[in-house]
Write a protein that holds these residues in place. Structure first.
Motif, PDB file in Angstrom:
ATOM      1  N   GLY A  34      21.980  26.409  76.808  1.00  0.00           N
ATOM      2  CA  GLY A  34      20.934  27.119  76.062  1.00  0.00           C
ATOM      3  C   GLY A  34      19.554  26.522  76.204  1.00  0.00           C
ATOM      4  O   GLY A  34      18.620  26.952  75.521  1.00  0.00           O
ATOM      5  N   GLY A  35      19.396  25.511  77.051  1.00  0.00           N
ATOM      6  CA  GLY A  35      18.076  24.917  77.265  1.00  0.00           C
ATOM      7  C   GLY A  35      17.524  24.349  75.961  1.00  0.00           C
ATOM      8  O   GLY A  35      18.171  23.543  75.294  1.00  0.00           O
ATOM      9  N   ARG A  36      16.347  24.831  75.559  1.00  0.00           N
ATOM     10  CA  ARG A  36      15.727  24.297  74.327  1.00  0.00           C
ATOM     11  C   ARG A  36      16.501  24.711  73.076  1.00  0.00           C
ATOM     12  O   ARG A  36      16.307  24.133  72.009  1.00  0.00           O
ATOM     13  CB  ARG A  36      14.266  24.734  74.233  1.00  0.00           C
ATOM     14  N   ASP A  37      17.375  25.713  73.214  1.00  0.00           N
ATOM     15  CA  ASP A  37      18.220  26.107  72.077  1.00  0.00           C
ATOM     16  C   ASP A  37      19.571  25.394  72.072  1.00  0.00           C
ATOM     17  O   ASP A  37      20.397  25.634  71.182  1.00  0.00           O
ATOM     18  CB  ASP A  37      18.458  27.623  72.097  1.00  0.00           C
ATOM     19  N   ALA A  38      19.801  24.561  73.069  1.00  0.00           N
ATOM     20  CA  ALA A  38      21.108  23.899  73.178  1.00  0.00           C
ATOM     21  C   ALA A  38      21.351  22.953  72.003  1.00  0.00           C
ATOM     22  O   ALA A  38      20.429  22.313  71.512  1.00  0.00           O
ATOM     23  CB  ALA A  38      21.181  23.121  74.491  1.00  0.00           C
ATOM     24  N   ARG A  39      22.618  22.939  71.562  1.00  0.00           N
ATOM     25  CA  ARG A  39      23.056  21.910  70.596  1.00  0.00           C
ATOM     26  C   ARG A  39      24.191  21.167  71.266  1.00  0.00           C
ATOM     27  O   ARG A  39      25.312  21.672  71.323  1.00  0.00           O
ATOM     28  CB  ARG A  39      23.606  22.568  69.335  1.00  0.00           C
ATOM     29  N   ILE A  40      23.879  19.996  71.761  1.00  0.00           N
ATOM     30  CA  ILE A  40      24.876  19.255  72.541  1.00  0.00           C
ATOM     31  C   ILE A  40      25.483  18.140  71.707  1.00  0.00           C
ATOM     32  O   ILE A  40      24.785  17.253  71.216  1.00  0.00           O
ATOM     33  CB  ILE A  40      24.252  18.697  73.829  1.00  0.00           C
ATOM     34  N   LEU A  41      26.792  18.230  71.574  1.00  0.00           N
ATOM     35  CA  LEU A  41      27.516  17.228  70.808  1.00  0.00           C
ATOM     36  C   LEU A  41      28.110  16.204  71.780  1.00  0.00           C
ATOM     37  O   LEU A  41      28.859  16.573  72.692  1.00  0.00           O
ATOM     38  CB  LEU A  41      28.635  17.893  70.018  1.00  0.00           C
ATOM     39  N   VAL A  42      27.798  14.939  71.567  1.00  0.00           N
ATOM     40  CA  VAL A  42      28.286  13.867  72.427  1.00  0.00           C
ATOM     41  C   VAL A  42      29.474  13.185  71.757  1.00  0.00           C
ATOM     42  O   VAL A  42      29.394  12.817  70.578  1.00  0.00           O
ATOM     43  CB  VAL A  42      27.160  12.842  72.701  1.00  0.00           C
ATOM     44  N   ILE A  43      30.570  13.050  72.488  1.00  0.00           N
ATOM     45  CA  ILE A  43      31.740  12.326  71.980  1.00  0.00           C
ATOM     46  C   ILE A  43      31.889  11.041  72.792  1.00  0.00           C
ATOM     47  O   ILE A  43      32.330  11.070  73.940  1.00  0.00           O
ATOM     48  CB  ILE A  43      33.015  13.199  72.068  1.00  0.00           C
ATOM     49  N   PRO A  44      31.480   9.901  72.219  1.00  0.00           N
ATOM     50  CA  PRO A  44      31.449   8.644  72.978  1.00  0.00           C
ATOM     51  C   PRO A  44      32.724   7.811  72.850  1.00  0.00           C
ATOM     52  O   PRO A  44      32.727   6.631  73.204  1.00  0.00           O
ATOM     53  CB  PRO A  44      30.255   7.911  72.351  1.00  0.00           C
ATOM     54  N   SER A  91      26.840  24.098  71.042  1.00  0.00           N
ATOM     55  CA  SER A  91      26.909  25.035  72.173  1.00  0.00           C
ATOM     56  C   SER A  91      27.396  24.325  73.429  1.00  0.00           C
ATOM     57  O   SER A  91      27.677  24.963  74.437  1.00  0.00           O
ATOM     58  CB  SER A  91      25.544  25.683  72.415  1.00  0.00           C
ATOM     59  N   GLY A  92      27.456  22.996  73.376  1.00  0.00           N
ATOM     60  CA  GLY A  92      27.973  22.218  74.495  1.00  0.00           C
ATOM     61  C   GLY A  92      28.579  20.927  73.983  1.00  0.00           C
ATOM     62  O   GLY A  92      28.120  20.373  72.977  1.00  0.00           O
ATOM     63  N   ILE A  93      29.628  20.468  74.657  1.00  0.00           N
ATOM     64  CA  ILE A  93      30.306  19.225  74.263  1.00  0.00           C
ATOM     65  C   ILE A  93      30.277  18.287  75.457  1.00  0.00           C
ATOM     66  O   ILE A  93      30.598  18.700  76.582  1.00  0.00           O
ATOM     67  CB  ILE A  93      31.759  19.504  73.824  1.00  0.00           C
ATOM     68  N   PHE A  94      29.884  17.035  75.226  1.00  0.00           N
ATOM     69  CA  PHE A  94      29.791  16.063  76.320  1.00  0.00           C
ATOM     70  C   PHE A  94      30.665  14.851  76.023  1.00  0.00           C
ATOM     71  O   PHE A  94      30.514  14.191  74.992  1.00  0.00           O
ATOM     72  CB  PHE A  94      28.335  15.613  76.524  1.00  0.00           C
ATOM     73  N   LEU A  95      31.605  14.568  76.927  1.00  0.00           N
ATOM     74  CA  LEU A  95      32.517  13.427  76.782  1.00  0.00           C
ATOM     75  C   LEU A  95      32.033  12.302  77.678  1.00  0.00           C
ATOM     76  O   LEU A  95      31.925  12.477  78.903  1.00  0.00           O
ATOM     77  CB  LEU A  95      33.936  13.848  77.186  1.00  0.00           C
ATOM     78  N   THR A  96      31.758  11.146  77.111  1.00  0.00           N
ATOM     79  CA  THR A  96      31.218  10.046  77.917  1.00  0.00           C
ATOM     80  C   THR A  96      32.316   9.337  78.712  1.00  0.00           C
ATOM     81  O   THR A  96      33.511   9.623  78.557  1.00  0.00           O
ATOM     82  CB  THR A  96      30.531   8.983  77.018  1.00  0.00           C
ATOM     83  N   GLY A  97      31.898   8.378  79.512  1.00  0.00           N
ATOM     84  CA  GLY A  97      32.838   7.554  80.259  1.00  0.00           C
ATOM     85  C   GLY A  97      33.428   6.450  79.404  1.00  0.00           C
ATOM     86  O   GLY A  97      33.084   6.289  78.225  1.00  0.00           O
ATOM     87  N   GLY A  98      34.304   5.670  80.008  1.00  0.00           N
ATOM     88  CA  GLY A  98      34.991   4.587  79.308  1.00  0.00           C
ATOM     89  C   GLY A  98      36.433   4.541  79.795  1.00  0.00           C
ATOM     90  O   GLY A  98      36.690   4.442  80.988  1.00  0.00           O
ATOM     91  N   ASN A  99      37.357   4.679  78.857  1.00  0.00           N
ATOM     92  CA  ASN A  99      38.784   4.617  79.185  1.00  0.00           C
ATOM     93  C   ASN A  99      39.430   5.919  78.731  1.00  0.00           C
ATOM     94  O   ASN A  99      39.433   6.236  77.539  1.00  0.00           O
ATOM     95  CB  ASN A  99      39.395   3.406  78.468  1.00  0.00           C
ATOM     96  N   GLN A 100      39.989   6.675  79.672  1.00  0.00           N
ATOM     97  CA  GLN A 100      40.524   7.990  79.309  1.00  0.00           C
ATOM     98  C   GLN A 100      41.766   7.898  78.423  1.00  0.00           C
ATOM     99  O   GLN A 100      42.045   8.812  77.639  1.00  0.00           O
ATOM    100  CB  GLN A 100      40.795   8.874  80.546  1.00  0.00           C
ATOM    101  N   LEU A 101      42.506   6.780  78.500  1.00  0.00           N
ATOM    102  CA  LEU A 101      43.652   6.631  77.597  1.00  0.00           C
ATOM    103  C   LEU A 101      43.177   6.383  76.165  1.00  0.00           C
ATOM    104  O   LEU A 101      43.848   6.748  75.208  1.00  0.00           O
ATOM    105  CB  LEU A 101      44.583   5.503  78.044  1.00  0.00           C
ATOM    106  N   ARG A 102      42.010   5.779  76.027  1.00  0.00           N
ATOM    107  CA  ARG A 102      41.426   5.636  74.691  1.00  0.00           C
ATOM    108  C   ARG A 102      41.125   7.018  74.102  1.00  0.00           C
ATOM    109  O   ARG A 102      41.439   7.306  72.951  1.00  0.00           O
ATOM    110  CB  ARG A 102      40.143   4.795  74.795  1.00  0.00           C
ATOM    111  N   LEU A 103      40.551   7.876  74.928  1.00  0.00           N
ATOM    112  CA  LEU A 103      40.273   9.246  74.485  1.00  0.00           C
ATOM    113  C   LEU A 103      41.550   9.982  74.087  1.00  0.00           C
ATOM    114  O   LEU A 103      41.629  10.583  73.024  1.00  0.00           O
ATOM    115  CB  LEU A 103      39.619  10.041  75.626  1.00  0.00           C
TER     116      LEU A 103
END
Lengths: 270, 270
Positions: A34-44, A91-103
């Motif tokens: 959504g560009g400037r309307d984007a709501r991006i949720l980060v899951i760290p 409107s968007g979900i972002f999963l960071t790096g790290g350990n996928q078994l932790r996720l």
């Protein structure tokens, strides 16, 4: 099957995406949301570094989007109503790096995992980098030795988030020499397509299953649908295995691959 | 999701089912498939013994059903039109024991695997014993060490046939001391229910997801939906892992478990 055309885009990234100059991959994800309307949720959650969430939030905000991160460190955090309702506004979900078994061990089977699947099915876009890329698949590569040769014990697999069953993703692909473990994963059950994604490279997968390469590296696509012979079931511990009849494509920026028809198409420059 | 009520029954068997006196499990499967009108197709691919297919065919024929087996030893066999059309006339499909990685590596991604999934979705019943029980799941336990304690590397997983995503099955459960590897599999992503099935014991799973225990042993049901803590993501190679808040049921003949609601119910004797 549900109507897959209503899904969001799925964007596995090979890790170490460029963030300081044009941030091409992250910017394209943000535009999609959504560009400037984007709501991006980060899951760290994959990362154990406290700055990972805030850093991505700053990046997306500098681009003009709204962004926040949800701190999830234990399974019980995934049952908090506030976290689930925050997810439902993204409107968007972002999963960071790290350990996928932790996720997978923290999110698996919780309301957060169900909500991500549900939101994705309803059109929310999901991107993940490194560990976050591995986990978007139904069948996740959790670990394994390096090297190009598949071996009988050459990969550790675990159930992932299940956003696609058409592809098995490996990441940091060229940089960490992971062809062998991707081939081992495919040899266990040659039904999915293997995607080996280099660093600073992403597969932008459309709701209908067409993938476009974005970024500075390559995606190594391994299609086992024509596999004629595999020695996997006769191999003993650590033995190299033979695989005859795999199809291989090396795709770079602008190239496409259709995960339904398994057809690759190079970019045409006019 | 598709309408699951049109599915067939799914019957994972823990191996070594009794065959010489009343053959309770196999007979109940045969009755479900139509009794004297049943057409049971045996897939002996997991086994490397030539007599496995003919032996099961004889058993089902002695009970009064029609039965045949299809010899599949290599991937190319799975592309033969005759084999696929035979599959399409069956009212029941039976997967024998042997090596589940042999099954997944030979059938995976071929028309035979697709046809089994398709027939099951349309109401054909699928039973599998030992290796044949492991492979009916989306997430298949392919191997691992024995013992009751889950460890960081305590299981080998691979994609299975994908007839259920609600359960992960292990077999020869009590006889081969496999609690540890089932717990390890669940800990990787605690979303499914673990079913540890003893020998001569079967889970008859209805199209709506209710399981009934049939046979002389027990089914060990491990429900991780209440898992509060897992140390999996912090464990190092071979470390035992801690899991807090699992629900455990030991079920015997006549007991039920609902894979949707995760409620167990003991048989009531009037």
């Amino acid at each position: 099957m549900s109507d897959t055309s209503k899904r969001g885009w799925l964007i596995p990234i090979g890790g170490a995406e460029e963030r300081s100059t044009d941030a091409l991959i992250l910017r394209r994800f943000m535009e999609l949301c959504g560009g400037r309307d984007a709501r991006i949720l980060v899951i760290p959650t994959a990362s154990e570094l406290a700055e990972t969430g805030p850093n991505y939030v700053s990046l997306f905000e500098e681009m003009g989007a709204r962004s926040r991160y949800i701190p999830i460190d234990e399974r019980e955090d995934c049952f908090a109503e506030e976290i689930v309702s925050t997810l439902e506004r993204a409107s968007g979900i972002f999963l960071t790096g790290g350990n996928q078994l932790r996720l997978s061990t923290i999110l698996g089977g919780t309301p957060v995992a169900r909500s991500i699947r549900d939101r994705f099915a309803k059109g929310v876009h999901v991107a993940g980098t490194s560990a976050g890329a591995a986990i978007v698949c139904e069948h996740m590569i959790a670990g394994g030795p390096t090297g190009p040769t598949p071996t009988e014990n050459g990969v550790t697999m675990a159930p992932g988030l299940g956003l696609t069953n058409k592809a098995i993703v490996d990441q940091h692909f060229r940089q960490r020499d992971r062809l062998g473990r991707l081939l081992t994963a495919l040899s266990y059950n040659p039904f999915a397509t293997g995607l080996g994604i280099d660093e600073d490279t992403a597969a932008f997968i459309s709701p209908r299953g067409t993938l476009e390469v974005v970024g500075s590296g390559a995606i190594t696509v391994v299609d086992p649908s024509g596999l004629q012979h595999s020695s996997m079931h006769d191999a003993s511990d650590q033995d190299p295995i033979s695989l005859i009849g795999l199809t291989l494509h090396i795709l770079t920026a602008g190239d496409h691959f259709n995960l339904e028809t398994r057809q690759a198409q190079a970019i045409t420059l006019n």
